[in-house]
Design a protein around this motif. Structure first.
Motif, PDB file in Angstrom:
ATOM      1  N   UNK A  23      53.979  38.600  28.660  1.00  0.00           N
ATOM      2  CA  UNK A  23      55.309  37.709  28.721  1.00  0.00           C
ATOM      3  C   UNK A  23      56.247  37.893  27.499  1.00  0.00           C
ATOM      4  N   UNK A  24      55.744  38.744  26.619  1.00  0.00           N
ATOM      5  CA  UNK A  24      56.563  38.591  25.366  1.00  0.00           C
ATOM      6  C   UNK A  24      57.418  39.844  25.138  1.00  0.00           C
ATOM      7  N   UNK A  25      57.688  40.847  26.188  1.00  0.00           N
ATOM      8  CA  UNK A  25      58.583  41.794  26.295  1.00  0.00           C
ATOM      9  C   UNK A  25      59.123  42.244  27.624  1.00  0.00           C
ATOM     10  N   UNK A  26      59.905  43.206  27.712  1.00  0.00           N
ATOM     11  CA  UNK A  26      60.309  43.723  28.991  1.00  0.00           C
ATOM     12  C   UNK A  26      59.295  44.721  29.446  1.00  0.00           C
ATOM     13  N   UNK A  27      58.988  44.954  30.728  1.00  0.00           N
ATOM     14  CA  UNK A  27      58.033  45.813  31.198  1.00  0.00           C
ATOM     15  C   UNK A  27      58.445  46.221  32.673  1.00  0.00           C
ATOM     16  N   UNK A  28      57.900  47.187  33.053  1.00  0.00           N
ATOM     17  CA  UNK A  28      57.728  47.500  34.474  1.00  0.00           C
ATOM     18  C   UNK A  28      56.098  47.659  34.497  1.00  0.00           C
ATOM     19  N   UNK A  29      55.750  46.682  35.531  1.00  0.00           N
ATOM     20  CA  UNK A  29      54.182  46.479  36.029  1.00  0.00           C
ATOM     21  C   UNK A  29      54.013  47.272  37.418  1.00  0.00           C
ATOM     22  N   UNK A  30      53.027  47.812  37.601  1.00  0.00           N
ATOM     23  CA  UNK A  30      52.564  48.473  38.811  1.00  0.00           C
ATOM     24  C   UNK A  30      51.148  47.375  38.981  1.00  0.00           C
ATOM     25  N   UNK A  31      51.315  46.537  39.951  1.00  0.00           N
ATOM     26  CA  UNK A  31      50.165  45.798  40.140  1.00  0.00           C
ATOM     27  C   UNK A  31      49.525  45.804  41.441  1.00  0.00           C
ATOM     28  N   UNK A  32      48.289  46.175  41.152  1.00  0.00           N
ATOM     29  CA  UNK A  32      47.335  46.414  42.149  1.00  0.00           C
ATOM     30  C   UNK A  32      46.892  45.078  43.249  1.00  0.00           C
ATOM     31  N   UNK A  33      46.952  45.099  44.460  1.00  0.00           N
ATOM     32  CA  UNK A  33      46.736  43.900  45.124  1.00  0.00           C
ATOM     33  C   UNK A  33      45.413  43.669  45.254  1.00  0.00           C
ATOM     34  N   UNK A  34      44.895  42.392  45.709  1.00  0.00           N
ATOM     35  CA  UNK A  34      43.494  42.180  45.653  1.00  0.00           C
ATOM     36  C   UNK A  34      42.617  43.283  46.630  1.00  0.00           C
ATOM     37  N   UNK A  35      43.163  43.751  47.616  1.00  0.00           N
ATOM     38  CA  UNK A  35      42.554  44.572  48.379  1.00  0.00           C
ATOM     39  C   UNK A  35      42.391  45.944  47.706  1.00  0.00           C
ATOM     40  N   UNK A  36      43.121  46.306  46.704  1.00  0.00           N
ATOM     41  CA  UNK A  36      43.051  47.362  45.731  1.00  0.00           C
ATOM     42  C   UNK A  36      41.731  47.538  45.008  1.00  0.00           C
ATOM     43  N   UNK A  37      41.459  46.180  44.274  1.00  0.00           N
ATOM     44  CA  UNK A  37      40.482  45.921  43.852  1.00  0.00           C
ATOM     45  C   UNK A  37      38.939  45.934  44.522  1.00  0.00           C
ATOM     46  N   UNK A  38      39.135  45.250  45.585  1.00  0.00           N
ATOM     47  CA  UNK A  38      38.151  45.302  46.576  1.00  0.00           C
ATOM     48  C   UNK A  38      37.751  46.417  47.102  1.00  0.00           C
ATOM     49  N   UNK A  39      38.484  47.617  47.023  1.00  0.00           N
ATOM     50  CA  UNK A  39      38.073  48.700  47.538  1.00  0.00           C
ATOM     51  C   UNK A  39      37.103  49.522  46.507  1.00  0.00           C
ATOM     52  N   UNK A  40      37.442  49.018  45.213  1.00  0.00           N
ATOM     53  CA  UNK A  40      36.243  49.870  44.252  1.00  0.00           C
ATOM     54  C   UNK A  40      34.785  49.353  44.460  1.00  0.00           C
ATOM     55  N   UNK A  41      33.995  50.312  44.396  1.00  0.00           N
ATOM     56  CA  UNK A  41      32.411  50.003  44.491  1.00  0.00           C
ATOM     57  C   UNK A  41      32.220  48.754  43.385  1.00  0.00           C
ATOM     58  N   UNK A  42      31.454  47.751  43.731  1.00  0.00           N
ATOM     59  CA  UNK A  42      31.197  46.661  42.763  1.00  0.00           C
ATOM     60  C   UNK A  42      30.590  47.115  41.523  1.00  0.00           C
ATOM     61  N   UNK A  43      29.689  48.216  41.545  1.00  0.00           N
ATOM     62  CA  UNK A  43      29.001  48.664  40.372  1.00  0.00           C
ATOM     63  C   UNK A  43      29.917  49.177  39.412  1.00  0.00           C
ATOM     64  N   UNK A  44      30.747  49.967  40.241  1.00  0.00           N
ATOM     65  CA  UNK A  44      31.997  50.697  39.104  1.00  0.00           C
ATOM     66  C   UNK A  44      33.005  49.579  38.537  1.00  0.00           C
ATOM     67  N   UNK A  45      33.422  48.700  39.507  1.00  0.00           N
ATOM     68  CA  UNK A  45      34.166  47.779  38.878  1.00  0.00           C
ATOM     69  C   UNK A  45      33.480  46.881  37.745  1.00  0.00           C
ATOM     70  N   UNK A  46      32.606  46.563  37.679  1.00  0.00           N
ATOM     71  CA  UNK A  46      31.568  45.890  36.766  1.00  0.00           C
ATOM     72  C   UNK A  46      31.552  46.697  35.542  1.00  0.00           C
ATOM     73  N   UNK A  47      31.545  47.760  35.655  1.00  0.00           N
ATOM     74  CA  UNK A  47      31.353  48.735  34.540  1.00  0.00           C
ATOM     75  C   UNK A  47      32.741  48.601  33.890  1.00  0.00           C
ATOM     76  N   UNK A  48      33.635  48.613  34.306  1.00  0.00           N
ATOM     77  CA  UNK A  48      35.058  48.579  33.704  1.00  0.00           C
ATOM     78  C   UNK A  48      35.326  47.143  33.137  1.00  0.00           C
TER      79      UNK A  48
END
Length: 232
Positions: free
Chosen positions: A129-154
């Motif tokens: 919120x503190x500066x100007x940016x360009x943000x590539x925002x993954x939608x919920x389905x993008x996160x859902x496509x990651x295997x649960x084990x891999x997402x948890x590791x991250x």
């Protein structure tokens, strides 16, 4: 993962219903408090000169109409599903990017990720919120496509999660017309922009709807979570 128009319409229909029942997101309050993440404190967020020039080149038309420069095959479905309110294109333009994302029913997982909801040691709200940016925002389905084990590791590793999130952020606001080539991210590595208009891509991710304005950022909803290159 690629979106079809049928999937987008279905997603936005569900999101619209969910949006009606949303209460004020905790990120709205987080934005006024200090960041709790030590992993984000050393990030360099200064805009590059080229990104700054892109920001200064924003047309008066887009300033008056937040939908003026939108690109992506999912924009029409997004506007139809969320035509008004804080999560709409016009509504997001009124708030800083982390708050605006928290109001968008398609970005609930990303909102949790940047606000300490997935890892209490990673809170990038004040930074975003503190500066100007360009943000590539993954939608919920993008996160859902990651295997649960891999997402948890991250998400379990604060440093890794911070690297992944900041890889989605480029200093300075960049309009769709100026979004091209290799761009250095806040994480330090680059993302590759290809295509244009409704076929705009970031690395291997397709832009669902891009050029969405917030008070301090330009947002591109994407269909895939971007991963920084592995260090040798």
């Amino acid at each position: 993962m690629k979106y079809t128009q049928r999937k987008m319409v279905g997603l936005f229909s569900i999101a619209a219903v969910a949006a009606l029942g949303m209460s004020a997101c905790s990120m709205g309050t987080d934005s006024g408090s200090g960041s709790s993440s030590s992993s984000s404190s050393g990030l360099s967020m200064a805009p590059s000169s080229s990104a700054s020039s892109s920001s200064s080149a924003m047309s008066s038309e887009s300033a008056m109409d937040p939908a003026a420069n939108l690109v992506g095959t999912g924009c029409a479905a997004y506007a139809k599903a969320v035509p008004d309110g804080e999560g709409s294109v016009a509504g997001m333009a009124q708030d800083p990017v982390a708050v605006a994302a928290s109001n968008n029913p398609l970005l609930t997982t990303l909102t949790k990720a940047v606000s300490g909801g997935l890892n209490k040691d990673v809170n990038l709200v004040d930074t975003l919120n503190g500066d100007e940016f360009t943000v590539f925002a993954p939608v919920d389905e993008a996160f859902a496509a990651i295997p649960a084990k891999d997402l948890k590791a991250v998400t379990d590793d604060a440093d890794t999660l911070t690297k992944v999130l900041t890889y989605h952020v480029v200093p300075g606001q960049i309009t769709p017309d100026d979004l091209k080539g290799d761009l250095k991210t806040v994480e330090g590595d680059t993302v590759k922009i290809s295509g244009s208009g409704d076929k705009l891509m970031v690395n291997g991710a397709s832009v669902i709807c891009g050029g969405v304005q917030t008070a301090n950022a330009t947002v591109y909803l994407v269909d895939t979570v971007l991963m920084p290159p592995a260090k040798k």
